[in-house]
Write an enzyme that holds these catalytic residues in place. Structure first.
Site, PDB file in Angstrom:
ATOM      1  N   LYS A  37      17.072 -16.168   7.467  1.00 16.36           N
ATOM      2  CA  LYS A  37      16.011 -16.826   8.254  1.00 16.36           C
ATOM      3  C   LYS A  37      14.927 -15.815   8.606  1.00 16.36           C
ATOM      4  O   LYS A  37      13.732 -16.122   8.535  1.00 16.36           O
ATOM      5  CB  LYS A  37      16.592 -17.413   9.545  1.00 16.36           C
ATOM      6  CG  LYS A  37      17.527 -18.571   9.332  1.00 16.36           C
ATOM      7  CD  LYS A  37      17.995 -19.134  10.659  1.00 16.36           C
ATOM      8  CE  LYS A  37      19.170 -20.063  10.464  1.00 16.36           C
ATOM      9  NZ  LYS A  37      19.860 -20.400  11.693  1.00 16.36           N
ATOM     10  N   GLU A  51      32.292 -19.627   7.512  1.00 17.28           N
ATOM     11  CA  GLU A  51      31.462 -19.150   8.626  1.00 17.28           C
ATOM     12  C   GLU A  51      32.317 -18.551   9.741  1.00 17.28           C
ATOM     13  O   GLU A  51      31.838 -17.728  10.510  1.00 17.28           O
ATOM     14  CB  GLU A  51      30.623 -20.315   9.180  1.00 17.28           C
ATOM     15  CG  GLU A  51      29.137 -20.074   9.050  1.00 17.28           C
ATOM     16  CD  GLU A  51      28.274 -21.204   9.610  1.00 17.28           C
ATOM     17  OE1 GLU A  51      28.781 -22.080  10.338  1.00 17.28           O
ATOM     18  OE2 GLU A  51      27.077 -21.214   9.313  1.00 17.28           O
ATOM     19  N   HIS A  60      39.255 -29.500 -16.345  1.00 17.88           N
ATOM     20  CA  HIS A  60      38.608 -29.427 -17.650  1.00 17.88           C
ATOM     21  C   HIS A  60      37.420 -28.463 -17.641  1.00 17.88           C
ATOM     22  O   HIS A  60      36.622 -28.449 -18.565  1.00 17.88           O
ATOM     23  CB  HIS A  60      38.169 -30.834 -18.077  1.00 17.88           C
ATOM     24  CG  HIS A  60      39.345 -31.755 -18.233  1.00 17.88           C
ATOM     25  ND1 HIS A  60      39.861 -32.098 -19.459  1.00 17.88           N
ATOM     26  CD2 HIS A  60      40.128 -32.350 -17.303  1.00 17.88           C
ATOM     27  CE1 HIS A  60      40.901 -32.898 -19.281  1.00 17.88           C
ATOM     28  NE2 HIS A  60      41.090 -33.060 -17.975  1.00 17.88           N
TER      29      HIS A  60
HETATM   30  O1  PA5 Z   1      28.250 -24.190  12.374  1.00 15.47           O
HETATM   31  C1  PA5 Z   1      27.113 -23.892  12.712  1.00 15.47           C
HETATM   32  O2  PA5 Z   1      26.884 -23.425  13.834  1.00 15.47           O
HETATM   33  C2  PA5 Z   1      25.941 -24.105  11.797  1.00 15.47           C
HETATM   34  O3  PA5 Z   1      26.324 -24.621  10.582  1.00 15.47           O
HETATM   35  C3  PA5 Z   1      24.957 -25.069  12.417  1.00 15.47           C
HETATM   36  O4  PA5 Z   1      25.603 -26.283  12.646  1.00 15.47           O
HETATM   37  C4  PA5 Z   1      23.759 -25.276  11.516  1.00 15.47           C
HETATM   38  O5  PA5 Z   1      23.150 -24.050  11.240  1.00 15.47           O
HETATM   39  C5  PA5 Z   1      22.757 -26.204  12.143  1.00 15.47           C
HETATM   40  O6  PA5 Z   1      22.341 -25.736  13.381  1.00 15.47           O
HETATM   41  P1  PA5 Z   1      21.650 -26.691  14.414  1.00 15.47           P
HETATM   42  O7  PA5 Z   1      22.599 -27.765  14.745  1.00 15.47           O
HETATM   43  O8  PA5 Z   1      21.310 -25.825  15.590  1.00 15.47           O
HETATM   44  O9  PA5 Z   1      20.399 -27.222  13.739  1.00 15.47           O
END
Ligand code: PA5
Length: 448
Positions: free
Chosen positions: A424, A289, A310
């Site tokens: 989303k 990310e 394996h």
């Molecule tokens: O690293 C990030 O920002 C994301 O993985 C969020 O943690 C994830 O999408 C969850 O978001 P939220 O904590 O707003 O529900």
């Protein structure tokens, strides 16, 4: 006390010391940029001094809340997705007995997870399992509006209230969210839940050392003070005042960028302890990310060895040469098991009798590393003296710091995630969410 160490294989020409050394100025500048807050994404740098800024009062509050859940629950459900659950799960799985959940005489509640998927069967089975059990909920969402955890929380809050009554449920629900915004904050205020805050300047994937990680970890009975101590130690070891040559976060960041520039587009995180599986999952989110943007970035993958030798071992040894490996090696296991002797010796393994199982595992590790290097796969190794809270704290902070430096070397903003919005938008358009009318029309047209 020893620290975690980084070893870079130099037996082949893959990683030339002079090439890595040439990153000194840039890597030091990138590290400095994190600390001066003048780089990209500078409104999300709260994680940098999170370990050293945790107060005694804050730790005690987390421990006391964890104790309430531990004293009153057989099961605690941690609700969250992405950065809101992976750090906690990584540490809890790495440090808990692998078969703990089967034990009847338990010292800690079983920790289970929800809100990390929308699997109907998963949710059904979870609700069935919780029937008649004394359970609690730690609901984590920074935005407070993420669909997956919101759905799980709706279901489980109702179930808890029905099973234990609203007043008990109120004591057994803890929410971790934004200090003022979002549905989870509003609901917590309305219902009077105990809450912890995710600070604005700490992004989800960098939040493991905030209450997001610390509360579930403490609830599982693990020592969060040691975890934080290890992270503080690494915060010092990787500070921007530490020269490149001695700074393992900067060295790792430089090495992976150099490999990437030389066509190694995939980094595989390898472990030889199955308990580290979720550390790899956490690491994949952190790097994926943070770096996968602007059509750039190493693809973070992971394997559990020797299990996956394996299966994926063939590809790694002989497939396309676009990969490198980073091995997490644990020097000393916490327990001792000896390879048994067998009089019949039908499997011909008596030559191993009396040796520690870990010696066999370590030779598998070394043998694999040499074979993969021979096969054209550069190898890095991160060694943990032992698997415990302190060294995991060091490891988590090391990876976070290296990720920040590495993202800056790559030239991207490591602290945003614009790409995760695309799915989303389509999902809400397909589900005809109010406000998405135009997008719904467009997507229906496209699918005709
Ligand atoms: O690293 C990030 O920002 C994301 O993985 C969020 O943690 C994830 O999408 C969850 O978001 P939220 O904590 O707003 O529900």
């Amino acid at each position: 006390m020893k620290d975690i160490q980084l070893f870079i294989d130099k037996t082949y020409d893959f990683i030339k010391p002079e090439a890595i050394a040439s990153y000194k100025t840039n890597a030091e500048a990138c590290n400095h940029l994190l600390h001066t807050g003048e780089g990209k994404g500078n409104d999300f740098l709260g994680w940098l001094d999170l370990p050293s800024s945790i107060t005694e009062e804050h730790l005690t509050d987390i421990e006391n809340t964890a104790k309430t859940l531990r004293d009153n629950c057989e099961v605690v459900v941690v609700i969250g997705i992405g950065g809101s659950y992976l750090g906690a799960k990584a540490v809890i799985e790495a440090l808990s007995n692998s078969f703990d959940w089967l034990q009847t005489e338990r010292k800690s509640p079983v920790i289970v997870y929800a809100g990390q998927n929308i699997g109907e069967d998963y949710l059904y089975e979870l609700q069935e399992m919780l029937k008649g059990k004394r359970f609690g909920i730690i609901s984590i969402s920074k935005s407070g509006t993420t669909t997956e955890p919101a759905l799980a929380f709706r279901l489980l809050k109702t179930q808890l209230e029905e099973q234990q009554g609203k007043s008990d449920a109120q004591k057994l629900i803890v929410c971790i969210t934004d200090k003022s915004r979002g549905a989870l904050r509003t609901l917590s205020t309305q219902e009077g839940y105990k809450t912890f805050v995710i600070e604005d300047n700490v992004g989800g994937r960098f939040s493991v050392l905030s209450p997001v990680g610390l509360l579930p970890i403490a609830t599982a009975g693990l020592d969060i003070r040691q975890l934080v101590s290890g992270a503080v130690r690494m915060e010092q070891q990787c500070a921007d005042t530490v020269p490149f040559e001695e700074n393992i976060a900067a060295q790792y960041a430089a090495t992976r960028n150099e490999l990437y520039r030389n066509g190694k587009k995939i980094e595989i995180l390898v472990n030889y302890q199955p308990k580290l599986h979720y550390v790899s999952e956490w690491w994949k989110q952190l790097y994926g990310e943070s770096e996968g943007k602007e059509h750039k970035g190493i693809f973070p993958a992971s394997v559990d060895f020797t299990t996956d030798l394996h299966s994926m071992g063939q590809w790694i040894q002989d497939g396309e040469r676009t990969i490198f490996e980073t091995v997490i090696s644990v020097k000393e296991p916490n327990h001792k098991v000896l390879f048994p002797n067998n009089d019949a010796n039908l499997d011909g393994l008596n030559f191993l009798a009396g040796k520690r199982v870990d010696e066999v595992n370590k030779m598998a590790e070394l043998g694999t590393m040499l074979a993969h290097v021979d096969g054209g796969v550069p190898n890095l190794k991160i060694e943990l003296p032992q698997l415990n809270e302190y060294y995991l704290g060091e490891l988590l902070y090391f990876f976070e710091k290296a990720c920040g430096i590495s993202g800056y070397i790559l030239g991207v903003n490591p602290f945003d995630q614009p790409g995760v919005e695309a799915y989303k938008k389509n999902m809400f358009a397909l589900l005809e969410k109010p406000g998405y009318e135009e997008a719904t029309k467009a997507i229906k047209e496209r699918l005709k």
